[in-house]
Design a protein around this motif. Structure first.
Motif, PDB file in Angstrom:
ATOM      1  N   TYR A 112      -0.812  10.095  -3.902  1.00 60.24           N
ATOM      2  CA  TYR A 112      -0.538   8.743  -3.449  1.00 60.24           C
ATOM      3  C   TYR A 112      -1.869   8.536  -2.408  1.00 60.24           C
ATOM      4  O   TYR A 112      -1.852   7.376  -1.522  1.00 60.24           O
ATOM      5  N   VAL A 115       4.309   4.627   1.711  1.00 59.38           N
ATOM      6  CA  VAL A 115       4.139   4.493   0.594  1.00 59.38           C
ATOM      7  C   VAL A 115       5.448   5.101  -0.432  1.00 59.38           C
ATOM      8  O   VAL A 115       5.953   4.373  -1.234  1.00 59.38           O
ATOM      9  N   ALA A 132       6.597   1.396   0.359  1.00 58.16           N
ATOM     10  CA  ALA A 132       7.652   1.882  -0.237  1.00 58.16           C
ATOM     11  C   ALA A 132       8.611   0.984  -0.517  1.00 58.16           C
ATOM     12  O   ALA A 132       9.141   0.020   0.233  1.00 58.16           O
ATOM     13  N   ALA A 151      12.339   6.099  -5.973  1.00 55.39           N
ATOM     14  CA  ALA A 151      11.425   4.783  -6.481  1.00 55.39           C
ATOM     15  C   ALA A 151      11.541   4.607  -7.970  1.00 55.39           C
ATOM     16  O   ALA A 151      11.774   3.723  -8.553  1.00 55.39           O
ATOM     17  N   ALA A 164       2.443   6.074 -10.173  1.00 57.09           N
ATOM     18  CA  ALA A 164       1.677   5.458  -9.686  1.00 57.09           C
ATOM     19  C   ALA A 164       0.432   6.297  -9.050  1.00 57.09           C
ATOM     20  O   ALA A 164       0.633   7.556  -9.277  1.00 57.09           O
ATOM     21  N   TYR A 209      -2.015  -2.716  -3.180  1.00 58.99           N
ATOM     22  CA  TYR A 209      -1.704  -1.804  -1.982  1.00 58.99           C
ATOM     23  C   TYR A 209      -2.703  -2.402  -0.657  1.00 58.99           C
ATOM     24  O   TYR A 209      -2.201  -2.497   0.511  1.00 58.99           O
TER      25      TYR A 209
END
Ligand code: PHB
Length: 402
Positions: free
Chosen positions: A54, A115, A139, A188, A240, A316
Motif C-alpha cells: 500500500y 490505509v 481505511a 477490508a 488494492a 487516495y
C-alpha cells in the motif's frame, strides 16, 4: 511562566485523559487558549504506509493532504503546519505502538491515518482512549464509524460497506446470476465482499464460491485456476495497491478476462491502472470517484496535483486533500485553537465540502455521505459510466452517536 506557555502541557494531559480532559479544558480561563493558537505551529501526525503493497496509496494521501495545506498558504486554521511522519507498513501488530508514540511522545494535535483497516482500528482505539483528533483518509473498517465511532474520529474516505453495496444491484441488473468472489482475508476484503454479496443476493444473484488468500500475499495462481473451473458468470474482487496490479495482470495472463468479466471495488483499478496497462481494459468497478468527473473541483484538483507531483491524482490523493479541507473547516471555526474541541467537532460534522469526488458531507457517525459511481477502464482511465447510487449513507450499525 505565562498561561499561554503553560497551556500546552495541560492541553496534552487533557487529551490523554479523554472526556475528563475535555472537561478540564472547558474550565480553563478563556483568555488562555487564543494565545496558544497563535504561538505554536499545528503538529500533524501522518501515519500511513510508505512501504509495502500500500506504499503508493499512502504517498498519494500524503501528497494530497500537503497540496491542500499549500493551497491554504501552509496553514490550517491560520496556524503554520508541521508534520511528523510514521510508516505504519500496513502492519496491525505495530500500529498501537506507532500511534501511542505520535500521541504520547510527539504530542501531535491531530493524526491523519491510515490505509489498512486493521491498522486503523488500532489507531481508533488509541484515539478513543486519549481523545486525540483522528481523521481516517482511507481505511474503510465499518466499525470505525460503527460501534467504535467517537466525536473525535472522522473519515474522509468511505466505509467498506459503502463502496461495494451498490455493485450488488448493478451486477444483478446486468443479468449476472452466478459470481465467485476473491479477496485478501482481512477486514477490508471481508466487509467489501460481504456488502456486495448482501445486495447481490437480495437482488436474486448467487455467490458460488468465496476465494481468499492472506494479506498481502500475491500468489494468485491456484485461485485463478479454481475460477476457471467454476466458470461463474463474473468475478467480484477487492485488491488494492501492488497486489491489485499483480492480480489484474495474472487474471489477464490466464486469459480469463476474455471469458469471465472481472468486477470489483474501485480500489482494484484506482492508482494502479497505469501499471496494469492493457490487462485492466474493460474492468468495471464502483467507487466514490472517477477520473473524468467533470466538476470544477475535480478539474482544478487534478491540475494542481499534477503540477505538484507530476502524477495523475487518484482517489487516495482526493481523500488526503479532503482531510486537510475538513481540518481547515474545523480549525477555521475556532481560529486555530485545537483545544476548543466541541466547536471544532461541530463545524467538522456540519461540513459540506465541494470535493473533487462531488458533494461530500458527513453522517452522525462522521462517515461521508457521497455518490458511488460505476466506472469502466477505458482509454487508460477509470471512466464514469453512471452514478450507481447517489448520496450513499453507511448504516453506521452499532454507532451510539446516531
Ligand atoms: C482497507 O484496508 O480498509 C483498505 C485498504 C486499501 C484500499 C481500500 C481499503 O484501497
Amino acid at each position: 511562566m505565562s498561561d499561554s506557555r503553560r497551556l500546552p502541557s495541560l492541553s496534552r494531559r487533557a487529551l490523554l485523559t479523554g472526556a475528563a480532559g475535555a472537561a478540564t479544558l472547558a474550565s480553563l480561563p478563556r483568555f488562555a487558549t487564543p494565545a496558544l493558537a497563535q504561538a505554536a505551529p499545528l503538529k500533524v501526525g501522518l501515519m500511513l504506509p510508505y512501504t509495502g503493497t500500500y506504499a503508493k496509496l499512502g504517498q498519494f494521501i500524503d501528497d494530497g493532504f500537503r497540496l491542500r495545506v499549500e493551497q491554504l498558504g501552509g496553514k490550517l486554521g491560520g496556524r503554520e503546519v508541521t508534520y511528523v511522519q510514521v510508516d505504519d507498513e500496513s502492519k496491525p501488530e505495530t500500529a498501537t505502538d506507532n500511534m501511542n508514540r505520535l500521541v504520547g511522545r510527539d504530542k501531535v494535535d491531530v493524526v491523519i491515518g491510515t490505509v489498512h483497516s486493521g491498522v486503523a482500528m488500532a489507531m481508533v482505539k488509541v484515539a478513543r482512549d486519549s481523545g486525540t483528533m483522528l481523521i481516517i483518509p482511507n481505511a474503510g473498517a465499518n466499525d470505525a464509524t460503527g460501534p467504535a465511532c467517537a466525536p473525535n474520529i472522522f473519515r474522509t474516505s468511505f466505509s467498506n460497506w459503502q463502496t461495494t453495496f451498490p455493485m450488488g444491484k448493478v451486477m444483478a441488473d446486468a443479468g449476472i446470476k452466478n459470481v465467485a468472489t476473491i479477496t485478501w482475508k482481512y477486514t477490508a476484503g471481508a466487509e467489501m465482499v460481504g456488502a456486495f454479496a448482501e445486495n447481490f443476493t437480495k437482488n436474486g444473484g448467487k455467490i458460488v464460491e468465496d476465494l481468499t488468500l492472506p494479506f498481502p500475499q500475491v500468489e494468485f495462481q491456484a485461485l485463478i485456476t479454481r475460477i476457471a473451473q467454476l466458470k461463474p458468470d463474473a468475478v467480484f474482487s477487492f485488491f488494492a495497491g501492488g497486489g491489485a496490479v499483480k492480480f489484474v495482470k495474472d487474471y489477464a495472463a490466464a486469459g480469463l478476462n476474455k471469458s469471465i468479466p472481472l468486477y470489483g471495488a474501485g480500489f482494484l483499478t484506482d492508482g494502479t491502472i497505469e501499471a496494469q496497462g492493457e490487462a485492466a481494459i474493460g474492468i468495471k468497478t464502483t467507487l466514490h470517484y472517477a477520473d473524468n468527473l467533470d466538476n470544477p473541483a475535480n478539474v482544478a484538483f487534478l491540475k494542481a496535483f499534477k503540477a505538484k507531483t507530476q502524477k495523475d491524482g487518484d482517489i487516495y490523493a482526493v481523500q488526503g486533500f479532503d482531510a486537510a479541507s475538513l481540518l481547515e473547516i474545523g480549525l477555521g471555526a475556532v481560529k486555530g485553537d485545537a483545544a476548543a474541541r466541541d466547536a471544532m467537532i461541530k463545524a467538522m460534522a456540519a461540513a459540506k465540502i465541494d470535493s473533487p469526488r462531488g458533494p461530500l458531507s458527513f453522517n452522525k457517525a462522521h462517515n461521508p455521505i457521497q455518490n458511488i459511481y460505476l466506472r469502466e477502464v477505458r482509454n487508460g482511465r477509470n471512466e464514469l459510466v453512471s452514478i450507481a447510487q447517489s448520496a450513499v449513507d453507511d448504516p453506521a450499525r452499532g454507532c451510539r452517536m446516531t
